[in-house]
Design a protein around this motif. Structure first.
Motif, PDB file in Angstrom:
ATOM      1  N   GLN A 252       0.833  -1.197   0.000  1.00 11.32           N
ATOM      2  CA  GLN A 252       0.000   0.000   0.000  1.00 11.32           C
ATOM      3  C   GLN A 252       0.872   1.253   0.000  1.00 11.32           C
ATOM      4  OE1 GLN A 252      -3.577   0.517   0.179  1.00 11.32           O
ATOM      5  NE2 GLN A 252      -3.517  -1.553  -0.666  1.00 11.32           N
ATOM      6  N   PHE A 253       1.901   1.252   0.834  1.00 11.94           N
ATOM      7  CA  PHE A 253       2.940   2.262   0.770  1.00 11.94           C
ATOM      8  C   PHE A 253       4.050   1.666  -0.092  1.00 11.94           C
ATOM      9  CE2 PHE A 253       2.206   4.287   5.273  1.00 11.94           C
ATOM     10  CZ  PHE A 253       0.898   4.572   4.912  1.00 11.94           C
ATOM     11  N   VAL A 254       4.535   2.428  -1.080  1.00 12.40           N
ATOM     12  CA  VAL A 254       5.607   1.922  -1.937  1.00 12.40           C
ATOM     13  C   VAL A 254       6.897   2.659  -1.611  1.00 12.40           C
ATOM     14  CG1 VAL A 254       6.439   1.670  -4.313  1.00 12.40           C
ATOM     15  CG2 VAL A 254       4.033   1.259  -3.783  1.00 12.40           C
ATOM     16  N   ALA A 255       7.959   1.895  -1.371  1.00 12.66           N
ATOM     17  CA  ALA A 255       9.260   2.510  -1.096  1.00 12.66           C
ATOM     18  C   ALA A 255       9.650   3.422  -2.254  1.00 12.66           C
ATOM     19  CB  ALA A 255      10.319   1.426  -0.884  1.00 12.66           C
ATOM     20  N   THR A 256      10.228   4.554  -1.929  1.00 11.37           N
ATOM     21  CA  THR A 256      10.532   5.577  -2.927  1.00 11.37           C
ATOM     22  C   THR A 256      11.845   5.275  -3.636  1.00 11.37           C
ATOM     23  OG1 THR A 256       9.479   7.177  -1.463  1.00 11.37           O
ATOM     24  CG2 THR A 256      10.727   8.045  -3.310  1.00 11.37           C
ATOM     25  N   SER A 257      11.776   4.967  -4.931  1.00  9.93           N
ATOM     26  CA  SER A 257      12.992   4.854  -5.734  1.00  9.93           C
ATOM     27  C   SER A 257      13.515   6.259  -6.014  1.00  9.93           C
ATOM     28  CB  SER A 257      12.694   4.137  -7.056  1.00  9.93           C
ATOM     29  OG  SER A 257      12.226   2.821  -6.818  1.00  9.93           O
ATOM     30  N   HIS A 258      14.761   6.492  -5.693  1.00 15.21           N
ATOM     31  CA  HIS A 258      15.318   7.832  -5.862  1.00 15.21           C
ATOM     32  C   HIS A 258      16.792   7.757  -6.210  1.00 15.21           C
ATOM     33  CE1 HIS A 258      15.753   6.661  -1.630  1.00 15.21           C
ATOM     34  NE2 HIS A 258      16.792   7.471  -1.563  1.00 15.21           N
ATOM     35  N   ARG A 259      17.315   8.866  -6.684  1.00 18.07           N
ATOM     36  CA  ARG A 259      18.722   8.954  -7.068  1.00 18.07           C
ATOM     37  C   ARG A 259      19.167  10.402  -6.931  1.00 18.07           C
ATOM     38  NH1 ARG A 259      18.006   8.238 -13.680  1.00 18.07           N
ATOM     39  NH2 ARG A 259      17.116  10.317 -14.065  1.00 18.07           N
ATOM     40  N   VAL A 260      20.468  10.626  -7.011  1.00 20.20           N
ATOM     41  CA  VAL A 260      21.034  11.978  -7.044  1.00 20.20           C
ATOM     42  C   VAL A 260      21.841  12.084  -8.330  1.00 20.20           C
ATOM     43  CG1 VAL A 260      22.584  13.611  -5.929  1.00 20.20           C
ATOM     44  CG2 VAL A 260      21.088  12.172  -4.538  1.00 20.20           C
ATOM     45  N   ARG A 261      21.562  13.154  -9.110  1.00 19.04           N
ATOM     46  CA  ARG A 261      22.143  13.244 -10.447  1.00 19.04           C
ATOM     47  C   ARG A 261      22.462  14.696 -10.800  1.00 19.04           C
ATOM     48  NH1 ARG A 261      20.148  12.803 -16.002  1.00 19.04           N
ATOM     49  NH2 ARG A 261      18.150  13.545 -15.227  1.00 19.04           N
ATOM     50  N   LYS A 262      23.404  14.859 -11.706  1.00 15.05           N
ATOM     51  CA  LYS A 262      23.779  16.180 -12.234  1.00 15.05           C
ATOM     52  C   LYS A 262      24.135  17.174 -11.128  1.00 15.05           C
ATOM     53  CE  LYS A 262      19.987  16.611 -14.645  1.00 15.05           C
ATOM     54  NZ  LYS A 262      18.958  17.124 -15.600  1.00 15.05           N
ATOM     55  N   VAL A 263      24.972  16.716 -10.180  1.00 17.94           N
ATOM     56  CA  VAL A 263      25.386  17.597  -9.081  1.00 17.94           C
ATOM     57  C   VAL A 263      26.642  18.338  -9.515  1.00 17.94           C
ATOM     58  CG1 VAL A 263      26.049  17.720  -6.657  1.00 17.94           C
ATOM     59  CG2 VAL A 263      24.388  16.002  -7.410  1.00 17.94           C
ATOM     60  N   THR A 264      26.485  19.562 -10.014  1.00 18.50           N
ATOM     61  CA  THR A 264      27.647  20.335 -10.465  1.00 18.50           C
ATOM     62  C   THR A 264      28.249  21.139  -9.323  1.00 18.50           C
ATOM     63  OG1 THR A 264      26.173  22.108 -11.169  1.00 18.50           O
ATOM     64  CG2 THR A 264      26.834  20.511 -12.843  1.00 18.50           C
ATOM     65  N   GLU A 265      27.392  21.664  -8.441  1.00 18.79           N
ATOM     66  CA  GLU A 265      27.903  22.446  -7.317  1.00 18.79           C
ATOM     67  C   GLU A 265      28.203  21.537  -6.123  1.00 18.79           C
ATOM     68  OE1 GLU A 265      24.707  24.855  -5.332  1.00 18.79           O
ATOM     69  OE2 GLU A 265      23.510  24.057  -6.982  1.00 18.79           O
ATOM     70  N   GLU A 266      29.074  21.998  -5.256  1.00 16.03           N
ATOM     71  CA  GLU A 266      29.365  21.233  -4.046  1.00 16.03           C
ATOM     72  C   GLU A 266      28.064  21.089  -3.244  1.00 16.03           C
ATOM     73  OE1 GLU A 266      32.944  21.011  -0.820  1.00 16.03           O
ATOM     74  OE2 GLU A 266      32.155  22.990  -1.296  1.00 16.03           O
ATOM     75  N   ARG A 267      27.793  19.883  -2.764  1.00 16.06           N
ATOM     76  CA  ARG A 267      26.512  19.604  -2.105  1.00 16.06           C
ATOM     77  C   ARG A 267      26.760  18.758  -0.854  1.00 16.06           C
ATOM     78  NH1 ARG A 267      22.355  15.406  -2.522  1.00 16.06           N
ATOM     79  NH2 ARG A 267      20.259  16.307  -2.375  1.00 16.06           N
ATOM     80  N   TYR A 268      26.039  19.093   0.214  1.00 21.04           N
ATOM     81  CA  TYR A 268      26.063  18.294   1.435  1.00 21.04           C
ATOM     82  C   TYR A 268      24.644  17.784   1.689  1.00 21.04           C
ATOM     83  CZ  TYR A 268      30.661  20.302   2.269  1.00 21.04           C
ATOM     84  OH  TYR A 268      31.980  20.668   2.147  1.00 21.04           O
ATOM     85  N   SER A 269      24.550  16.557   2.139  1.00 25.79           N
ATOM     86  CA  SER A 269      23.252  15.928   2.344  1.00 25.79           C
ATOM     87  C   SER A 269      23.309  15.107   3.628  1.00 25.79           C
ATOM     88  CB  SER A 269      22.933  15.019   1.147  1.00 25.79           C
ATOM     89  OG  SER A 269      21.710  14.350   1.314  1.00 25.79           O
ATOM     90  N   PHE A 270      22.228  15.187   4.436  1.00 27.24           N
ATOM     91  CA  PHE A 270      22.221  14.537   5.744  1.00 27.24           C
ATOM     92  C   PHE A 270      20.947  13.702   5.915  1.00 27.24           C
ATOM     93  CE2 PHE A 270      24.425  18.716   6.454  1.00 27.24           C
ATOM     94  CZ  PHE A 270      25.716  18.206   6.484  1.00 27.24           C
ATOM     95  N   PRO A 271      20.933  12.476   5.403  1.00 25.30           N
ATOM     96  CA  PRO A 271      19.766  11.611   5.606  1.00 25.30           C
ATOM     97  C   PRO A 271      19.868  10.801   6.898  1.00 25.30           C
ATOM     98  CG  PRO A 271      21.261  10.586   4.045  1.00 25.30           C
ATOM     99  CD  PRO A 271      21.893  11.899   4.445  1.00 25.30           C
ATOM    100  N   LEU A 272      18.789  10.771   7.655  1.00 26.68           N
ATOM    101  CA  LEU A 272      18.688   9.847   8.786  1.00 26.68           C
ATOM    102  C   LEU A 272      17.687   8.770   8.395  1.00 26.68           C
ATOM    103  CD1 LEU A 272      18.772  10.296  12.542  1.00 26.68           C
ATOM    104  CD2 LEU A 272      16.877   9.002  11.584  1.00 26.68           C
ATOM    105  N   PHE A 273      18.130   7.522   8.406  1.00 21.60           N
ATOM    106  CA  PHE A 273      17.321   6.386   7.997  1.00 21.60           C
ATOM    107  C   PHE A 273      16.653   5.781   9.238  1.00 21.60           C
ATOM    108  CE2 PHE A 273      21.001   6.788   5.176  1.00 21.60           C
ATOM    109  CZ  PHE A 273      20.375   6.988   3.956  1.00 21.60           C
ATOM    110  N   PHE A 274      15.393   6.122   9.429  1.00 24.44           N
ATOM    111  CA  PHE A 274      14.689   5.706  10.646  1.00 24.44           C
ATOM    112  C   PHE A 274      14.192   4.266  10.486  1.00 24.44           C
ATOM    113  CE2 PHE A 274      11.316   5.312  13.713  1.00 24.44           C
ATOM    114  CZ  PHE A 274      11.762   6.048  14.798  1.00 24.44           C
ATOM    115  N   THR A 275      14.562   3.423  11.435  1.00 24.08           N
ATOM    116  CA  THR A 275      14.167   2.023  11.340  1.00 24.08           C
ATOM    117  C   THR A 275      13.776   1.483  12.704  1.00 24.08           C
ATOM    118  OG1 THR A 275      14.782  -0.096  10.316  1.00 24.08           O
ATOM    119  CG2 THR A 275      16.465   0.993  11.669  1.00 24.08           C
TER     120      THR A 275
END
Length: 347
Positions: A252-275
């Motif tokens: 009923q809930f579908v896991a989100t397929s995702h990606r990161v692409r075309k990152v030209t500028e410096e990027r910081y990302s902070f995911p917390l994977f809650f389980t």
């Protein structure tokens, strides 16, 4: 395979502030919104978190000096030196289903347990102490951010419980010592990135993810197999559904397929994977099982997480090849969940 109700082009923004309050009617409204977003999109922005923005600023200030160090210095806390998957992840270490090597580096941490923790001493591969670099303020900033966003995850888990027709505390019993990971991710400046992949297409292995990032690059797949941009929204946390909630809801809930692409500028990302706790057996709720939708196989939450790391991290695959470790029984292959898996028969 196509699900027209999930052919979204816009990502909902939900104010979850009422979940922190005491008004049952307001909480029910938010839960309904969360459920609709989880079913139709699998991806949303949440505002009203109550988290002090200075925690994010402090984490970013602590993260930048770490990644600015020479590679040999960062490799002193290489993730392959740990027994419980903590530490520095160099560029190219992690490889997803597509087989492309990521254009990013990371630092992985989790619930910081003492070295005499019984699960760690017993050999649990995802629980125990963190590796910390020798940088002033790094551990303190990471711990403070982790604790605040983990608390937000508990609140969201209660909202999802209500969205599924359960009492708010339904999932609380499964969240006592979970291996919920926080990743500090750095995408270096790359003026020639164009269509280069920062992180390959995948779903997250846990219940859901709470993400803040400094710039665009994130894309999410809809039910038509199209990639939709998901840029940062000021003050909002990105939330995407993971594998465990897909199983609990029998799709009923579908896991989100995702990606990161075309990152030209410096990027910081902070995911917390809650389980949930490592030994939690996740099985479809009876209300979502019928003759038309038979129950999906149950999984042990921590073993699923561990199996996916064994199949995507180079150091783990080398350990497997040497016979030092083995895949858990009935381990799911990479990218067995989400819209990417649903779309695969079409390609």
């Amino acid at each position: 395979m196509q699900n027209s109700s999930r052919d979204f082009s816009d990502i909902p923004v939900i104010d979850i502030a009422p979940l922190h309050g005491t008004d049952p009617a307001a909480q029910a409204r938010v839960a309904e919104e969360l459920g609709r977003a989880a079913r139709d999109v699998g991806f949303l922005y949440v505002t009203g978190s109550g988290i002090d923005e200075r925690l994010l600023e402090d984490l970013l200030a602590a993260t930048k000096p770490f990644f600015a160090q020479p590679l040999d210095k960062k490799m002193e806390v290489y993730i392959g030196r740990s027994r419980n998957h903590r530490g520095y992840v160099p560029e190219g270490e992690e490889v997803f289903y597509s087989g492309t090597k990521d254009k990013k580096e990371a630092f992985d941490l989790s619930l910081d347990l003492p070295a005499d923790d019984p699960d760690y001493l017993a050999g649990n591969p995802m629980l125990g102490p963190n590796q910390w670099p020798d940088l002033p303020g790094f551990a303190q900033a990471a711990r403070a951010y982790y604790e605040a966003v983990f608390a937000l995850g508990r609140t969201l888990m209660r909202g999802f419980a209500m969205a599924l027709g359960e009492q708010p505390d339904y999932f609380d019993r499964f969240v006592t010592k979970p291996p919920s990971q926080l990743r500090l991710i750095h995408y270096p400046f790359d003026a020639d990135a164009k269509n280069a992949t920062g992180i390959g297409a995948h779903t997250d292995y846990e219940c859901f993810t709470l993400l803040r990032s400094t710039s665009p690059g994130l894309e999410v797949m809809n039910g038509a197999g199209e990639w939709i941009d998901a840029p940062p929204v000021p003050g909002a946390y990105v939330v995407n559904i993971g594998d465990m909630l897909e199983i609990w809801t029998n799709g009923q809930f579908v896991a989100t397929s995702h990606r990161v692409r075309k990152v030209t500028e410096e990027r910081y990302s902070f995911p917390l994977f809650f389980t949930v706790d490592y030994d939690t057996v996740v099985s479809p709720m009876e209300r979502f099982v019928s003759g038309a939708t038979p129950a999906r196989p149950s999984v042990k939450s921590g073993e699923h997480l561990y199996a996916q790391t064994l199949q995507s991290f180079t150091y783990q695959k080398e350990r497997l090849a040497r016979g030092e470790i083995k895949l858990p029984d009935a381990a799911a292959p990479l990218s067995a969940f989400g819209q990417e898996a649903l779309q695969r028969p079409m390609v």
